[in-house]
Design an enzyme around this catalytic site. Structure first.
Site, short mmCIF file in Angstrom:
data_model
loop_
_atom_site.label_atom_id
_atom_site.label_comp_id
_atom_site.label_asym_id
_atom_site.label_seq_id
_atom_site.Cartn_x
_atom_site.Cartn_y
_atom_site.Cartn_z
N LEU A 150 0.80 -1.24 0.02
CA LEU A 150 0.14 -0.12 0.03
C LEU A 150 0.98 1.22 0.16
O LEU A 150 1.97 1.32 0.63
CB LEU A 150 -1.03 0.02 1.22
CG LEU A 150 -1.67 -1.28 1.56
CD1 LEU A 150 -2.58 -1.04 2.67
CD2 LEU A 150 -2.62 -1.63 0.32
N GLU A 179 5.08 2.33 5.59
CA GLU A 179 5.65 2.53 7.12
C GLU A 179 5.34 3.96 7.61
O GLU A 179 5.68 4.27 8.74
CB GLU A 179 7.23 2.09 7.24
CG GLU A 179 8.07 3.26 6.15
CD GLU A 179 8.12 2.52 4.62
OE1 GLU A 179 9.35 2.65 4.13
OE2 GLU A 179 7.43 1.68 4.15
N GLU A 251 -0.63 -0.16 -9.56
CA GLU A 251 -1.03 1.39 -9.89
C GLU A 251 0.20 2.42 -9.60
O GLU A 251 0.47 2.36 -8.29
CB GLU A 251 -2.02 1.77 -9.28
CG GLU A 251 -2.83 2.96 -9.59
CD GLU A 251 -3.54 3.67 -8.48
OE1 GLU A 251 -3.63 4.88 -8.51
OE2 GLU A 251 -4.03 3.01 -7.61
N CYS A 285 -2.26 10.64 -7.34
CA CYS A 285 -1.50 10.20 -8.39
C CYS A 285 -2.30 10.54 -9.73
O CYS A 285 -1.95 10.85 -10.98
CB CYS A 285 -1.06 8.76 -8.64
SG CYS A 285 -2.71 7.74 -8.47
#
EC number: 1.2.1.22
Length: 479
Positions: A150, A179, A251, A285
């Site tokens: 992620l 993180e 992605e 994005c």
């Protein structure tokens, strides 16, 4: 001074206390204060989670899809019950404004419910045979163990985007959050634990991409790795997965062009483009990163755009509800945006306003407008990921489409016009996975979010996103 909370991982249906010595500090980007610590997990931790997911997968796949969907609905109900707590975590660790954090949490619950609705809708096929007495059956089968890596910009929603279609279709999953924003993922794991989801179906491993992430991509037991992040990170994941010919769904970055024609509704165009650029401090994005304006309206548009950008308020989202932006995610992100703008100025761009980081605590960068920009400048090609808008003038639609397509990225694009013929020509000419007409760049859960070129492989959302987590088995049945 209180000691920051130290989070465990969630593997095989239980929270696992970290026995290692190395920890990663989680920092509030608005204040630079350490708010928690997570284990600096290693490949061994990822392997344990993958093994647990592998053990759980056959029994999970054997359940009727509608029963798997019922578990998803329990998760979404748990999210709604804890919505305030989770949105506060997102604000604290990600610097996201309160309203956007609340939207992210609500959308996540809705997305899980939406995917659960597909339990009775995804289907196989019966194919006509050339042979007498034969039936050809095409089944849609689960992949097996999947992994999800992620990003930090929409960390809570991305859990659902990967987990919900995976679990609905009979796969199990191992998730690694960024993180920088792991606390919301811990809250998600607590919900999973409280509802009693079967052991090993959902696992959460904490750590860095170069250790945990690489194992999630390179372990031979993994059937698919789904990753959202930068192009450079995607290249590494793809190379690692290639060793086992593991399916990837990536992605990656974007450099979304917004084209404003001379017949555009300027008020609408300005609002949509500004909203697309300052949302999440420009760290999205698929939102507008470069603007092309037809020469006949250039001066008028730039004046309106400048007024709107300068009116954007920003600050600490935990302290203010009247802001549209918080900080950037960390010091490295702030430095990258500063460098992009500085290089643009070196190449001849002019800073209309903004252009310098805010002094003091927190990683704040103001809304910035760049003028006198040319297509060949780096700012028109490299992803900025900050609240910076460069503007270029153009003569014809063909010129605008050519410049828009002059990019390594191909995620989203947009055009503002009141002429249907112009819009259709743009749709056919723009080489992007998504095109928005007279609206801000933000996708729908029932659509399909997928980029071209270096923006990614595969996609998410809707029917087509669900099918990323399925493979076919064809049976030739002779009677």
């Amino acid at each position: 001074m209180s000691v920051p909370v130290q989070h465990p991982m969630y593997i095989d249906g239980q929270f696992v206390t970290w026995r290692g010595d190395a920890w990663i500090d989680v920092v509030n980007p608005a204040t630079e204060a350490v708010i928690s610590r997570i284990p600096d997990g290693q490949a061994e931790d990822a392997r344990k989670a993958i093994d647990a997911a592998e053990r759980a997968q056959p029994e999970w796949e054997a359940l009727p899809a509608i029963e798997r969907a019922s578990w998803l609905r329990k998760i979404s109900a748990g999210i709604r019950e804890r919505a305030s707590e989770i949105s506060a975590l997102i604000v604290e660790e990600g610097g996201k404004i309160q309203q956007l954090a609340e939207v992210e949490v609500a959308f996540t619950a809705d997305y899980i419910d939406y995917m659960a609705e597909w339990a009775r809708r995804y289907e196989g096929e019966i194919i006509q045979s050339d042979r007498p007495g034969e039936n050809i059956l095409l089944f849609k089968r689960a992949l097996g163990v999947t992994t999800g890596i992620l990003p930090w910009n929409f960390p809570f929603f991305l859990i659902a985007r990967k987990m919900a279609p995976a679990l609905l279709t009979g796969n199990t999953i191992v998730i690694k959050p960024s993180e920088f924003t792991p606390n919301n993922a811990i809250a998600f794991a607590k919900i999973v634990d409280e509802i009693g989801l079967p052991r090993g179906v959902f696992n959460l491993v904490l750590g860095r991409g170069e250790t945990v992430g690489q194992e999630l991509a390179g372990n031979p037991k993994v059937a698919m790795v789904s990753m959202t992040g930068s192009v450079s990170a995607g290249e590494k994941i793809m190379a690692t997965a290639a060793k086992n010919i593991t399916k990837v769904c990536l992605e990656l970055g974007g450099k979304a062009p917004a084209i404003v024609m001379d017949d555009a509704d300027l008020e609408l165009a300005v609002k949509a483009i500004v909203d697309s650029r300052v949302i999440n401090s420009g760290q999205v994005c698929n939102c507008a990163e470069r603007v092309y304006v037809q020469k006949g309206i250039y001066d008028q548009f730039v004046n309106r755009l400048g007024e709107a950008m300068q009116a954007v308020q920003f600050g600490n989202p935990a302290e203010r509800n009247d802001i549209a932006m918080g900080p950037l995610i960390n010091a490295a992100a702030l430095e990258r945006v500063e460098q992009k703008v500085a290089r643009a100025v070196e190449e001849g761009a002019r800073v209309a306003f903004g252009g310098k980081a805010v002094e003091g605590k927190g990683y704040y960068y103001p809304p910035t407008l760049l003028l006198d920009v040319r297509q060949e400048m780096s700012i028109m090609h490299e992803e900025t990921f900050g609240p910076v808008l460069p503007v270029v003038a153009f003569d014809t639609l063909e010129d605008a489409i050519s410049m828009a397509n002059d990019s390594d990225y191909g995620l989203t694009s947009s055009i503002y016009t009141q002429n249907l013929n112009v819009a259709m020509k743009a749709i056919k000419g723009l080489k992007f996975g998504e095109t928005y007409i007279n609206r801000e760049n933000f996708e729908a859960m029932q659509g399909f979010h997928a980029g071209w070129r270096k923006s990614g492989i595969g996609g998410a959302d809707g029917k087509h996103g669900l099918h990323e987590y399925l493979q076919t088995q064809v049976v030739y049945l002779q009677s």
